[in-house]
Structures are given as C-alpha cells and as structure tokens.
Design a protein around this motif. Structure first.
Motif, PDB file in Angstrom:
ATOM      1  N   ILE A  34       0.306   8.764  -6.399  1.00 52.02           N
ATOM      2  CA  ILE A  34       0.506  10.210  -6.196  1.00 52.02           C
ATOM      3  C   ILE A  34       1.490  10.761  -7.217  1.00 52.02           C
ATOM      4  CG2 ILE A  34       1.475  11.923  -4.598  1.00 52.02           C
ATOM      5  CD1 ILE A  34       0.172  10.200  -2.325  1.00 52.02           C
ATOM      6  N   ASP A  35       2.571  10.034  -7.485  1.00 44.86           N
ATOM      7  CA  ASP A  35       3.535  10.474  -8.503  1.00 44.86           C
ATOM      8  C   ASP A  35       2.869  10.610  -9.868  1.00 44.86           C
ATOM      9  OD1 ASP A  35       5.669  10.575  -6.721  1.00 44.86           O
ATOM     10  OD2 ASP A  35       6.413   8.572  -7.248  1.00 44.86           O
ATOM     11  N   GLU A  36       2.028   9.644 -10.202  1.00 45.79           N
ATOM     12  CA  GLU A  36       1.401   9.643 -11.525  1.00 45.79           C
ATOM     13  C   GLU A  36       0.354  10.738 -11.683  1.00 45.79           C
ATOM     14  OE1 GLU A  36      -0.935   6.691 -14.623  1.00 45.79           O
ATOM     15  OE2 GLU A  36       0.061   5.832 -12.866  1.00 45.79           O
ATOM     16  N   TYR A  37      -0.467  10.963 -10.670  1.00 44.68           N
ATOM     17  CA  TYR A  37      -1.612  11.864 -10.828  1.00 44.68           C
ATOM     18  C   TYR A  37      -1.433  13.246 -10.214  1.00 44.68           C
ATOM     19  CZ  TYR A  37      -3.618   7.598 -12.508  1.00 44.68           C
ATOM     20  OH  TYR A  37      -3.848   6.449 -13.216  1.00 44.68           O
ATOM     21  N   GLN A  38      -0.430  13.437  -9.385  1.00 47.53           N
ATOM     22  CA  GLN A  38      -0.111  14.756  -8.816  1.00 47.53           C
ATOM     23  C   GLN A  38      -1.352  15.491  -8.287  1.00 47.53           C
ATOM     24  OE1 GLN A  38       3.233  16.128  -8.736  1.00 47.53           O
ATOM     25  NE2 GLN A  38       3.598  13.959  -9.063  1.00 47.53           N
ATOM     26  N   PRO A  39      -2.043  14.908  -7.288  1.00 48.23           N
ATOM     27  CA  PRO A  39      -3.247  15.565  -6.775  1.00 48.23           C
ATOM     28  C   PRO A  39      -2.926  16.844  -5.995  1.00 48.23           C
ATOM     29  CG  PRO A  39      -2.681  13.701  -5.383  1.00 48.23           C
ATOM     30  CD  PRO A  39      -1.736  13.672  -6.549  1.00 48.23           C
ATOM     31  N   ASP A  40      -3.893  17.760  -6.018  1.00 44.37           N
ATOM     32  CA  ASP A  40      -3.792  18.991  -5.237  1.00 44.37           C
ATOM     33  C   ASP A  40      -4.432  18.803  -3.866  1.00 44.37           C
ATOM     34  OD1 ASP A  40      -2.736  20.986  -7.313  1.00 44.37           O
ATOM     35  OD2 ASP A  40      -4.396  19.985  -8.347  1.00 44.37           O
ATOM     36  N   LEU A  41      -5.363  17.854  -3.786  1.00 48.43           N
ATOM     37  CA  LEU A  41      -6.087  17.569  -2.558  1.00 48.43           C
ATOM     38  C   LEU A  41      -6.392  16.073  -2.529  1.00 48.43           C
ATOM     39  CD1 LEU A  41      -7.740  18.625  -0.036  1.00 48.43           C
ATOM     40  CD2 LEU A  41      -9.696  18.765  -1.593  1.00 48.43           C
ATOM     41  N   VAL A  42      -6.383  15.501  -1.340  1.00 45.39           N
ATOM     42  CA  VAL A  42      -6.753  14.099  -1.171  1.00 45.39           C
ATOM     43  C   VAL A  42      -7.975  14.045  -0.256  1.00 45.39           C
ATOM     44  CG1 VAL A  42      -5.999  11.819  -0.379  1.00 45.39           C
ATOM     45  CG2 VAL A  42      -4.352  13.366  -1.470  1.00 45.39           C
ATOM     46  N   SER A  43      -8.908  13.208  -0.617  1.00 50.24           N
ATOM     47  CA  SER A  43     -10.133  13.013   0.156  1.00 50.24           C
ATOM     48  C   SER A  43     -10.166  11.553   0.589  1.00 50.24           C
ATOM     49  CB  SER A  43     -11.338  13.348  -0.725  1.00 50.24           C
ATOM     50  OG  SER A  43     -12.539  13.203  -0.024  1.00 50.24           O
ATOM     51  N   ILE A  44     -10.405  11.323   1.884  1.00 50.57           N
ATOM     52  CA  ILE A  44     -10.321   9.977   2.444  1.00 50.57           C
ATOM     53  C   ILE A  44     -11.623   9.626   3.155  1.00 50.57           C
ATOM     54  CG2 ILE A  44      -9.008   8.464   3.990  1.00 50.57           C
ATOM     55  CD1 ILE A  44      -6.819  10.683   3.945  1.00 50.57           C
ATOM     56  N   GLU A  45     -12.055   8.390   2.968  1.00 49.34           N
ATOM     57  CA  GLU A  45     -13.203   7.920   3.740  1.00 49.34           C
ATOM     58  C   GLU A  45     -12.747   7.626   5.163  1.00 49.34           C
ATOM     59  OE1 GLU A  45     -16.556   4.404   3.903  1.00 49.34           O
ATOM     60  OE2 GLU A  45     -15.596   4.857   1.985  1.00 49.34           O
TER      61      GLU A  45
ATOM     62  N   ILE B 150       0.847  -1.201   0.000  1.00 49.25           N
ATOM     63  CA  ILE B 150       0.000   0.000   0.000  1.00 49.25           C
ATOM     64  C   ILE B 150       0.880   1.248   0.000  1.00 49.25           C
ATOM     65  CG2 ILE B 150      -1.650   1.347   1.385  1.00 49.25           C
ATOM     66  CD1 ILE B 150      -2.827  -1.412   2.273  1.00 49.25           C
ATOM     67  N   TYR B 151       1.882   1.255   0.833  1.00 41.33           N
ATOM     68  CA  TYR B 151       2.803   2.397   0.931  1.00 41.33           C
ATOM     69  C   TYR B 151       3.452   2.689  -0.428  1.00 41.33           C
ATOM     70  CZ  TYR B 151       6.886   5.070   2.502  1.00 41.33           C
ATOM     71  OH  TYR B 151       7.848   6.038   2.671  1.00 41.33           O
ATOM     72  N   ASP B 152       4.038   1.679  -1.024  1.00 43.08           N
ATOM     73  CA  ASP B 152       4.741   1.867  -2.302  1.00 43.08           C
ATOM     74  C   ASP B 152       3.781   2.250  -3.430  1.00 43.08           C
ATOM     75  OD1 ASP B 152       7.167   1.208  -1.081  1.00 43.08           O
ATOM     76  OD2 ASP B 152       7.075  -0.903  -1.717  1.00 43.08           O
TER      77      ASP B 152
ATOM     78  N   VAL C 152       1.856   8.377   4.207  1.00 45.49           N
ATOM     79  CA  VAL C 152       2.249   8.778   2.848  1.00 45.49           C
ATOM     80  C   VAL C 152       1.838  10.226   2.582  1.00 45.49           C
ATOM     81  CG1 VAL C 152       1.839   8.366   0.387  1.00 45.49           C
ATOM     82  CG2 VAL C 152       2.249   6.429   1.922  1.00 45.49           C
ATOM     83  N   LEU C 153       0.626  10.596   2.971  1.00 45.72           N
ATOM     84  CA  LEU C 153       0.160  11.972   2.740  1.00 45.72           C
ATOM     85  C   LEU C 153       1.003  12.971   3.524  1.00 45.72           C
ATOM     86  CD1 LEU C 153      -3.707  11.454   2.754  1.00 45.72           C
ATOM     87  CD2 LEU C 153      -2.123  11.473   0.808  1.00 45.72           C
ATOM     88  N   ALA C 154       1.374  12.616   4.746  1.00 48.05           N
ATOM     89  CA  ALA C 154       2.224  13.505   5.552  1.00 48.05           C
ATOM     90  C   ALA C 154       3.606  13.642   4.912  1.00 48.05           C
ATOM     91  CB  ALA C 154       2.345  12.978   6.979  1.00 48.05           C
ATOM     92  N   GLN C 155       4.154  12.537   4.438  1.00 51.12           N
ATOM     93  CA  GLN C 155       5.462  12.597   3.789  1.00 51.12           C
ATOM     94  C   GLN C 155       5.433  13.465   2.538  1.00 51.12           C
ATOM     95  OE1 GLN C 155       6.166   8.372   3.211  1.00 51.12           O
ATOM     96  NE2 GLN C 155       7.667   8.361   4.872  1.00 51.12           N
ATOM     97  N   ARG C 156       4.316  13.460   1.839  1.00 54.96           N
ATOM     98  CA  ARG C 156       4.185  14.222   0.591  1.00 54.96           C
ATOM     99  C   ARG C 156       3.639  15.635   0.827  1.00 54.96           C
ATOM    100  NH1 ARG C 156       4.968  10.304  -3.573  1.00 54.96           N
ATOM    101  NH2 ARG C 156       4.940  12.084  -4.983  1.00 54.96           N
ATOM    102  N   ASN C 157       3.358  15.975   2.079  1.00 50.55           N
ATOM    103  CA  ASN C 157       2.790  17.283   2.417  1.00 50.55           C
ATOM    104  C   ASN C 157       1.521  17.586   1.626  1.00 50.55           C
ATOM    105  OD1 ASN C 157       4.746  18.076   4.380  1.00 50.55           O
ATOM    106  ND2 ASN C 157       6.174  18.402   2.688  1.00 50.55           N
TER     107      ASN C 157
ATOM    108  N   ARG D 229      -5.131   2.487   6.805  1.00 49.49           N
ATOM    109  CA  ARG D 229      -5.405   3.929   6.832  1.00 49.49           C
ATOM    110  C   ARG D 229      -4.229   4.696   7.438  1.00 49.49           C
ATOM    111  NH1 ARG D 229      -8.022   7.891   9.323  1.00 49.49           N
ATOM    112  NH2 ARG D 229      -9.531   9.045   8.107  1.00 49.49           N
ATOM    113  N   GLY D 230      -3.575   4.107   8.428  1.00 44.24           N
ATOM    114  CA  GLY D 230      -2.386   4.723   9.013  1.00 44.24           C
ATOM    115  C   GLY D 230      -1.274   4.874   7.989  1.00 44.24           C
ATOM    116  N   VAL D 231      -1.105   3.871   7.139  1.00 38.11           N
ATOM    117  CA  VAL D 231      -0.105   3.959   6.072  1.00 38.11           C
ATOM    118  C   VAL D 231      -0.478   5.079   5.101  1.00 38.11           C
ATOM    119  CG1 VAL D 231       0.877   2.744   4.080  1.00 38.11           C
ATOM    120  CG2 VAL D 231       0.659   1.578   6.281  1.00 38.11           C
ATOM    121  N   VAL D 232      -1.752   5.182   4.763  1.00 38.10           N
ATOM    122  CA  VAL D 232      -2.220   6.258   3.876  1.00 38.10           C
ATOM    123  C   VAL D 232      -1.884   7.618   4.482  1.00 38.10           C
ATOM    124  CG1 VAL D 232      -4.284   7.393   2.959  1.00 38.10           C
ATOM    125  CG2 VAL D 232      -4.028   4.899   2.769  1.00 38.10           C
TER     126      VAL D 232
END
Length: 164
Positions: free
Chosen positions: A65-76, A57-59, A99-104, A93-96
């Motif tokens: 994220i690299d492929e789609y370069q989102p400006d915002l992420v929405s999580i259930e 999941i992490y990788d 990853v979001l924290a690492q990518r700011n 979800r913790g892994v998600v």
C-alpha cells in the motif's frame, strides 16, 4: 489525474496482488487507457507458525500500500471449498481487512463467479480462460505469473469494469 486500484486474492501461503491505473476522465471512452502498474505475491513460508505468517501478510501488505498508494482496493470474497483451508484463508483475509481499516482505504468485494463473469463473460470460466482474458484486456505480452498475481489483476480489473 490517474487513479489506482489494488486487487487482492487473499491466502495464507500466497496473497496475490495486482495494481492497475486509469484516468477517471477517460473511463467512458471507447478505448480507455488502463495500464498495469505492477503485480506480484506476498508469500509466507510453510511450516511456520500461523501467527508469524499473518504478521508477514500484515507487514507486507502495508508495504504494498505504501508503494502503490491505491485509491480503491478490490478483494476476492471467501469461497468455501475445504474447511481446513477456508479457516486459514479467512484468517489471512481478516488481516487484509484490518490493514485496509487502519489505512482508511475504501474497498469492494467480489465472489469468484462475479470475477469470472466480469473478465470472461461467464461465471464458470476456468483459470486459463480468465488468465487469457486478463492478458488480452490489459494488453500484456504474456499471462502474469504466478497464478495468484494474475488473480490479483483479475480482481482489480473486475472493480474497474463494475465502476459506475
């Protein structure tokens, strides 16, 4: 300039994602242009060590994220239904979140009821109602498959609907 929202439906076996794109300058138009960029799933093999599944999941999420370069992420948000499964989903979800924290990356979270309310107009909609509404709102010829990918699009669309 367009912006992208990545919607995520976290799970250990299957993490659904959906990416939508829109023009912020046209957000308030009567007929705003929202388009589906892509949708899919990150799958981890059953009967594999949980740690290895979380690494997948992490990788794979980094790759999405690299492929789609989102400006915002929405999580259930996590929904409690069976304790054993809830713990595994919480770990994914913790892994998600890591990853979001690492990518700011900025993110928003919605409960299943909030997603159903935003997509169908009522918070107790069934899966078919949500999927039909997604296909209609995003002008898709068919309901996205698998269900987890459709859920990812629903989470992304909810973020778009709830933007100020």
């Amino acid at each position: 300039m367009s912006e992208r929202i990545l919607g995520l439906d976290p799970g250990l076996a299957i993490l659904g994602f959906g990416v939508i794109e829109y023009d912020p300058a046209k957000k308030r138009d009567l007929s705003p242009d929202i388009r589906v960029v892509d949708y899919g799933v990150v799958q981890t093999p059953a009967r594999t060590d949980t740690g290895k599944r979380l690494c997948t999941i992490y990788d794979d999420l980094h790759s999405v994220i690299d492929e789609y370069q989102p400006d915002l992420v929405s999580i259930e948000k996590l929904f409690f239904y069976r304790m054993g499964n809830t713990i595994l989903v919480a770990q994914a979800r913790g892994v998600v979140m890591l990853v979001l924290a690492q990518r700011n990356l900025p993110f928003v979270e919605f409960t299943p009821a909030q997603i159903k309310q935003s997509i169908t107009g009522h918070g107790n909609a069934d899966k078919v109602e949500v999927q039909d509404a997604i296909a209609r709102e995003l002008k898709l010829k068919s309901i996205p498959k698998p269900d987890d990918a459709a859920d990812g699009l629903a989470v992304a669309l909810t973020a778009w609907f709830r933007m100020d």
